[in-house]
Design a protein around this motif. Structure first.
Motif, PDB file in Angstrom:
ATOM      1  N   PHE A 315     -16.754  30.346 -47.528  1.00 21.06           N
ATOM      2  CA  PHE A 315     -16.336  29.643 -48.726  1.00 21.06           C
ATOM      3  C   PHE A 315     -15.871  30.612 -49.809  1.00 21.06           C
ATOM      4  O   PHE A 315     -14.771  30.500 -50.340  1.00 21.06           O
ATOM      5  CB  PHE A 315     -17.532  28.824 -49.226  1.00 21.06           C
ATOM      6  CG  PHE A 315     -17.206  27.846 -50.303  1.00 21.06           C
ATOM      7  CD1 PHE A 315     -16.672  26.616 -49.998  1.00 21.06           C
ATOM      8  CD2 PHE A 315     -17.471  28.145 -51.628  1.00 21.06           C
ATOM      9  CE1 PHE A 315     -16.412  25.701 -50.989  1.00 21.06           C
ATOM     10  CE2 PHE A 315     -17.202  27.226 -52.620  1.00 21.06           C
ATOM     11  CZ  PHE A 315     -16.674  26.009 -52.301  1.00 21.06           C
ATOM     12  N   PHE A 316     -16.706  31.606 -50.062  1.00 21.58           N
ATOM     13  CA  PHE A 316     -16.347  32.558 -51.110  1.00 21.58           C
ATOM     14  C   PHE A 316     -15.139  33.393 -50.708  1.00 21.58           C
ATOM     15  O   PHE A 316     -14.309  33.741 -51.537  1.00 21.58           O
ATOM     16  CB  PHE A 316     -17.540  33.462 -51.441  1.00 21.58           C
ATOM     17  CG  PHE A 316     -18.630  32.731 -52.144  1.00 21.58           C
ATOM     18  CD1 PHE A 316     -18.347  31.930 -53.237  1.00 21.58           C
ATOM     19  CD2 PHE A 316     -19.937  32.820 -51.718  1.00 21.58           C
ATOM     20  CE1 PHE A 316     -19.348  31.229 -53.888  1.00 21.58           C
ATOM     21  CE2 PHE A 316     -20.946  32.128 -52.361  1.00 21.58           C
ATOM     22  CZ  PHE A 316     -20.646  31.329 -53.445  1.00 21.58           C
ATOM     23  N   ALA A 317     -15.043  33.687 -49.419  1.00 24.44           N
ATOM     24  CA  ALA A 317     -13.915  34.490 -48.972  1.00 24.44           C
ATOM     25  C   ALA A 317     -12.610  33.712 -49.075  1.00 24.44           C
ATOM     26  O   ALA A 317     -11.565  34.263 -49.397  1.00 24.44           O
ATOM     27  CB  ALA A 317     -14.147  34.933 -47.530  1.00 24.44           C
ATOM     28  N   LEU A 318     -12.685  32.401 -48.805  1.00 22.89           N
ATOM     29  CA  LEU A 318     -11.450  31.622 -48.721  1.00 22.89           C
ATOM     30  C   LEU A 318     -11.047  30.976 -50.035  1.00 22.89           C
ATOM     31  O   LEU A 318      -9.882  30.683 -50.244  1.00 22.89           O
ATOM     32  CB  LEU A 318     -11.603  30.524 -47.668  1.00 22.89           C
ATOM     33  CG  LEU A 318     -11.731  31.006 -46.226  1.00 22.89           C
ATOM     34  CD1 LEU A 318     -12.040  29.831 -45.324  1.00 22.89           C
ATOM     35  CD2 LEU A 318     -10.457  31.705 -45.784  1.00 22.89           C
ATOM     36  N   THR A 319     -12.000  30.711 -50.898  1.00 22.01           N
ATOM     37  CA  THR A 319     -11.662  29.947 -52.102  1.00 22.01           C
ATOM     38  C   THR A 319     -11.686  30.797 -53.366  1.00 22.01           C
ATOM     39  O   THR A 319     -11.830  30.271 -54.459  1.00 22.01           O
ATOM     40  CB  THR A 319     -12.605  28.755 -52.310  1.00 22.01           C
ATOM     41  OG1 THR A 319     -13.914  29.275 -52.573  1.00 22.01           O
ATOM     42  CG2 THR A 319     -12.639  27.858 -51.107  1.00 22.01           C
ATOM     43  N   GLY A 320     -11.548  32.094 -53.192  1.00 22.10           N
ATOM     44  CA  GLY A 320     -11.587  32.943 -54.383  1.00 22.10           C
ATOM     45  C   GLY A 320     -10.263  32.945 -55.104  1.00 22.10           C
ATOM     46  O   GLY A 320      -9.320  33.617 -54.724  1.00 22.10           O
ATOM     47  N   GLY A 321     -10.160  32.215 -56.173  1.00 24.55           N
ATOM     48  CA  GLY A 321      -8.968  32.247 -57.011  1.00 24.55           C
ATOM     49  C   GLY A 321      -7.753  31.663 -56.334  1.00 24.55           C
ATOM     50  O   GLY A 321      -7.850  30.629 -55.696  1.00 24.55           O
ATOM     51  N   SER A 322      -6.603  32.326 -56.442  1.00 25.15           N
ATOM     52  CA  SER A 322      -5.346  31.754 -55.975  1.00 25.15           C
ATOM     53  C   SER A 322      -5.393  31.530 -54.480  1.00 25.15           C
ATOM     54  O   SER A 322      -5.877  32.364 -53.734  1.00 25.15           O
ATOM     55  CB  SER A 322      -4.190  32.674 -56.321  1.00 25.15           C
ATOM     56  OG  SER A 322      -4.302  33.861 -55.565  1.00 25.15           O
ATOM     57  N   ALA A 323      -4.884  30.380 -54.069  1.00 27.53           N
ATOM     58  CA  ALA A 323      -4.955  30.011 -52.668  1.00 27.53           C
ATOM     59  C   ALA A 323      -3.914  30.765 -51.861  1.00 27.53           C
ATOM     60  O   ALA A 323      -3.154  31.563 -52.365  1.00 27.53           O
ATOM     61  CB  ALA A 323      -4.746  28.513 -52.528  1.00 27.53           C
ATOM     62  N   GLY A 324      -3.866  30.486 -50.580  1.00 29.89           N
ATOM     63  CA  GLY A 324      -2.861  31.106 -49.746  1.00 29.89           C
ATOM     64  C   GLY A 324      -3.468  31.724 -48.509  1.00 29.89           C
ATOM     65  O   GLY A 324      -2.772  32.268 -47.661  1.00 29.89           O
ATOM     66  N   GLY A 325      -4.763  31.616 -48.389  1.00 23.62           N
ATOM     67  CA  GLY A 325      -5.398  32.029 -47.162  1.00 23.62           C
ATOM     68  C   GLY A 325      -5.752  33.499 -47.103  1.00 23.62           C
ATOM     69  O   GLY A 325      -6.310  33.964 -46.122  1.00 23.62           O
ATOM     70  N   THR A 326      -5.448  34.266 -48.145  1.00 15.47           N
ATOM     71  CA  THR A 326      -5.820  35.667 -48.118  1.00 15.47           C
ATOM     72  C   THR A 326      -7.327  35.766 -48.281  1.00 15.47           C
ATOM     73  O   THR A 326      -7.875  35.407 -49.313  1.00 15.47           O
ATOM     74  CB  THR A 326      -5.134  36.435 -49.252  1.00 15.47           C
ATOM     75  OG1 THR A 326      -5.227  35.651 -50.434  1.00 15.47           O
ATOM     76  CG2 THR A 326      -3.693  36.711 -48.924  1.00 15.47           C
ATOM     77  N   ALA A 327      -7.950  36.248 -47.242  1.00 16.03           N
ATOM     78  CA  ALA A 327      -9.407  36.309 -47.263  1.00 16.03           C
ATOM     79  C   ALA A 327      -9.871  37.438 -48.159  1.00 16.03           C
ATOM     80  O   ALA A 327      -9.409  38.563 -48.049  1.00 16.03           O
ATOM     81  CB  ALA A 327      -9.934  36.503 -45.849  1.00 16.03           C
ATOM     82  N   ARG A 328     -10.750  37.108 -49.052  1.00 20.49           N
ATOM     83  CA  ARG A 328     -11.348  38.125 -49.891  1.00 20.49           C
ATOM     84  C   ARG A 328     -12.850  38.029 -49.741  1.00 20.49           C
ATOM     85  O   ARG A 328     -13.399  36.952 -49.532  1.00 20.49           O
ATOM     86  CB  ARG A 328     -10.941  37.895 -51.355  1.00 20.49           C
ATOM     87  CG  ARG A 328     -10.246  39.093 -51.947  1.00 20.49           C
ATOM     88  CD  ARG A 328      -9.578  38.687 -53.225  1.00 20.49           C
ATOM     89  NE  ARG A 328      -8.514  37.733 -52.977  1.00 20.49           N
ATOM     90  CZ  ARG A 328      -8.152  36.835 -53.872  1.00 20.49           C
ATOM     91  NH1 ARG A 328      -8.746  36.757 -55.020  1.00 20.49           N
ATOM     92  NH2 ARG A 328      -7.163  36.012 -53.609  1.00 20.49           N
TER      93      ARG A 328
END
Lengths: 358, 264
Positions: A315-328
């Motif tokens: 969840f945190f990796a996928l929904t951090g700020g701007s979308a687009g699927g870049t895992a953080r």
């Protein structure tokens, strides 16, 4: 995405991989604020599908569009084989909706609410009374049936809400944040109710901001963020999307710490805190290998922690700020991502952080 | 099931729901009745002797003024009762259950029709109650025939329907119950400046058009004519025209508001 159509009547014979809900490129904007930015969904009949996302991700809007409450600006969707735009009444006849805000009439009693639903489903009077009484009993509301619904507790209101939704025997049920605001016991009751629905062959689309809830209930999960689906799959598939399984060893004795760092290979060292981190899937075999090495070197760690990636990480990796699927790895703004660890009671969240201190 | 019988069935279900609300929580309806009853008592017993001079009955006094006053008070009762309808529609729209109704395969207009029919029935009940107070303190409709009574009842129903649709539109356009109550005040304010209390010709010249060209004055004059045998003239048709126009306006306004809740 292939579009399958489910017949309006109950599916006959066996489990077929039919879709109860399909959506292609759903869009919705309020003014210049884009709420949904192209949502694709395929929900197999008889399954539980969870839309997971922070507040404002577009979960409720998706449910409102699919349940014909509001219209989409773009895209198309079929629910129970009916196009939501062309045949909204066909959709309505097949679905049941329990919204985020309790959809009960607080001024009348629980029983009167149930009979109201029976009348609106055009059940004959006697059938209506029977169905109402059965559902009130099933949801443990018989005692409160003669009291105004406004006097009910949050959990009771939610149970009445679902009972009302079931009066028409819908084949597809939308549950918008069914456990938000419930206490742990009521939350568990709700989970049991949802599982029972599924065993009856009903298709459930639920939205939630609780990861453990999606993990616990859903066959498939779509992670929604900023009006887009940033990941979709089973809980296991989503967990595999991100790295993060590891074993942590903490020492108080610097000598033991250095010894362990030499004895174990592939460790990440944190010299200031005397913590070693070893990548691991947390399996018994890998743990034993680590412990064997430590034993052979005669070293004892002060604390051993196993961390398996859970949906929190996803969840945190996928929904951090701007979308687009870049895992953080970490959400930059924790305010946007409700911490599910604040969920009512840790004892009641079996899917919660699998971090066990030994 | 044909779409008409579906509509009737769903609307009557919604009507039962609204009547249940009204029966379970009668305080608002009863509070709204206080205004017309208090005005009736105030104007009859406090101002009655003085006011009777203004209606040109030549010192017939209190009882003549009571007869003059009651028809207008009955219409004011309807206006007051429909304020309650605006409030209950507005309250209803903030409830989650309306969203549930919208996602069910029921007749789309049934929610509003239930409110309207319920409100008209409440108006008629209120009129009967306030009328009973009028009779208790001495009102008699001299020389009204059965036809007059039927026409009077028809006029009261028509006014109730028209004001209810307007009130429903107001309720749908108001974000809160308080706002609905404020927005609907003209419904009880307008009859105060009609010919309810004194004839239009007794008012200052510049004010006469205000009283003359508003929906309540023709309705008051028509009802007075039916109950007391005074001259109705063109007021009958004018009253019916006002009612039809207000009903149509309220209906289309309400429908547009109900179909597009986002614009609320």
């Amino acid at each position: 995405m292939p579009t399958s159509v489910m017949p309006t009547s109950k599916p006959e014979g066996g489990q077929q991989p039919l879709a109860a809900v399909t959506a292609l490129g759903l869009r919705k904007a309020y003014g210049d604020k884009t709420v949904l930015d192209g949502i694709d969904l395929r929900i197999p009949a008889g399954s539980v599908f969870a839309l997971l996302g922070p507040n404002g991700a577009g979960k409720t809007t998706t449910v409102q569009i699919l349940s014909t409450l509001i219209s989409a600006d773009g895209g198309q969707a079929q629910v129970a084989g009916h196009d939501i735009a062309a045949s909204p009444d066909g959709v309505r006849a097949a679905i049941g909706v329990t919204g985020q805000f309790s959809a009960v009439d607080g001024l009348i009693t629980g029983e009167e609410n149930m009979l109201l639903m029976a009348d609106l489903h055009h059940l004959p009077r006697r059938d209506g009374r029977r169905v109402a009484a059965e559902l009130l009993a099933r949801f443990d509301l018989t005692e409160a049936a003669k009291k105004p619904a406004s006097t009910y507790s949050g959990g009771m209101k939610r149970r009445l809400d679902i009972a009302m939704t079931l009066v028409g025997s819908p084949r597809i049920i939308f549950l918008d944040e069914p456990t938000t605001g419930l206490d742990p016991r009521a939350r568990h009751t709700m989970w049991a109710i949802i599982r029972a629905l599924v065993s009856d062959g009903v298709t459930v689309l639920l939205t939630t901001q609780y990861l453990d809830e999606a993990d616990e209930l859903a066959d498939r999960i779509a992670v929604l963020d900023g009006g887009r689906i940033v990941a979709e799959g089973t809980a296991e598939e989503l967990k595999r999307l991100i790295p993060g399984g590891h074993v942590r060893l903490r020492f108080t004795d610097p000598a033991a710490y250095r010894g362990a760092a030499t004895a174990l290979r592939d460790v990440a060292r944190h010299d200031e805190t005397l913590v070693l981190q070893i990548s691991s899937d947390g399996s018994q075999r890998e743990l034993r290998a680590i412990l064997d090495r430590l034993d052979a070197a005669g070293i004892e760690a002060d604390e051993l922690t196993v961390h398996t990636p859970d949906l929190d990480d996803v969840f945190f990796a996928l929904t951090g700020g701007s979308a687009g699927g870049t895992a953080r790895r970490h959400a930059p703004d924790p305010q946007d991502t409700p911490d599910p660890r604040n969920a009512p009671d840790p004892r009641d969240t079996p899917g919660q952080p699998k971090e066990n201190v030994r | 099931m044909s779409s008409l019988s579906l509509a009737v069935r769903d609307a009557s279900t919604m009507l039962r729901r609204n009547l249940l609300h009204a029966r379970r929580y009668p305080s608002m309806t009863l509070n709204l009745l206080l205004t017309p009853v208090m005005l009736l008592l105030l104007f009859v017993y406090v101002f009655g002797d003085t006011m009777s001079a203004g209606i040109g009955t030549g010192g017939a006094g209190r009882s003549a003024y009571l007869a003059y006053l009651v028809p207008g008070i009955l219409l004011l009762t309807i206006g007051g009762t429909t304020i309650g309808s605006a409030v209950s529609v507005s309250t209803d729209m903030t409830e989650g259950i309306i969203a549930r109704f919208r996602t069910m395969a029921i007749h789309r207009g049934s929610v509003l029709i239930g409110h309207v029919v319920g409100s008209v029935l409440q108006c008629m009940a209120s009129v009967v109650l306030v009328g009973a107070v009028g009779v208790a303190i001495g009102f008699r409709s001299s020389g009204a025939t059965v036809v007059d009574w039927v026409l009077a009842a028809g006029l009261l129903t028509l006014v109730s329907l028209a004001l209810t649709w307007i009130a429903v539109g107001m309720g749908l356009s108001s974000p809160t119950a308080e706002a609905a109550s404020n927005n609907a005040t003209p419904l009880i304010f307008l009859p105060l400046i009609s010919s309810t209390f004194v004839p239009v010709h007794a008012m200052p010249g510049w004010f006469q058009p205000v009283a003359e060209y508003q929906p309540f004055t023709p309705a008051v004059e028509t009802l007075r004519g039916l109950l007391l045998g005074t001259h109705i003239g063109h007021n009958g048709w004018l009253a019916v025209a006002w009612c039809v126009a207000l009903t149509a306006l309220g209906y289309f306004w309400s429908k547009a508001r109900y179909d597009n809740p986002a614009t609320r």
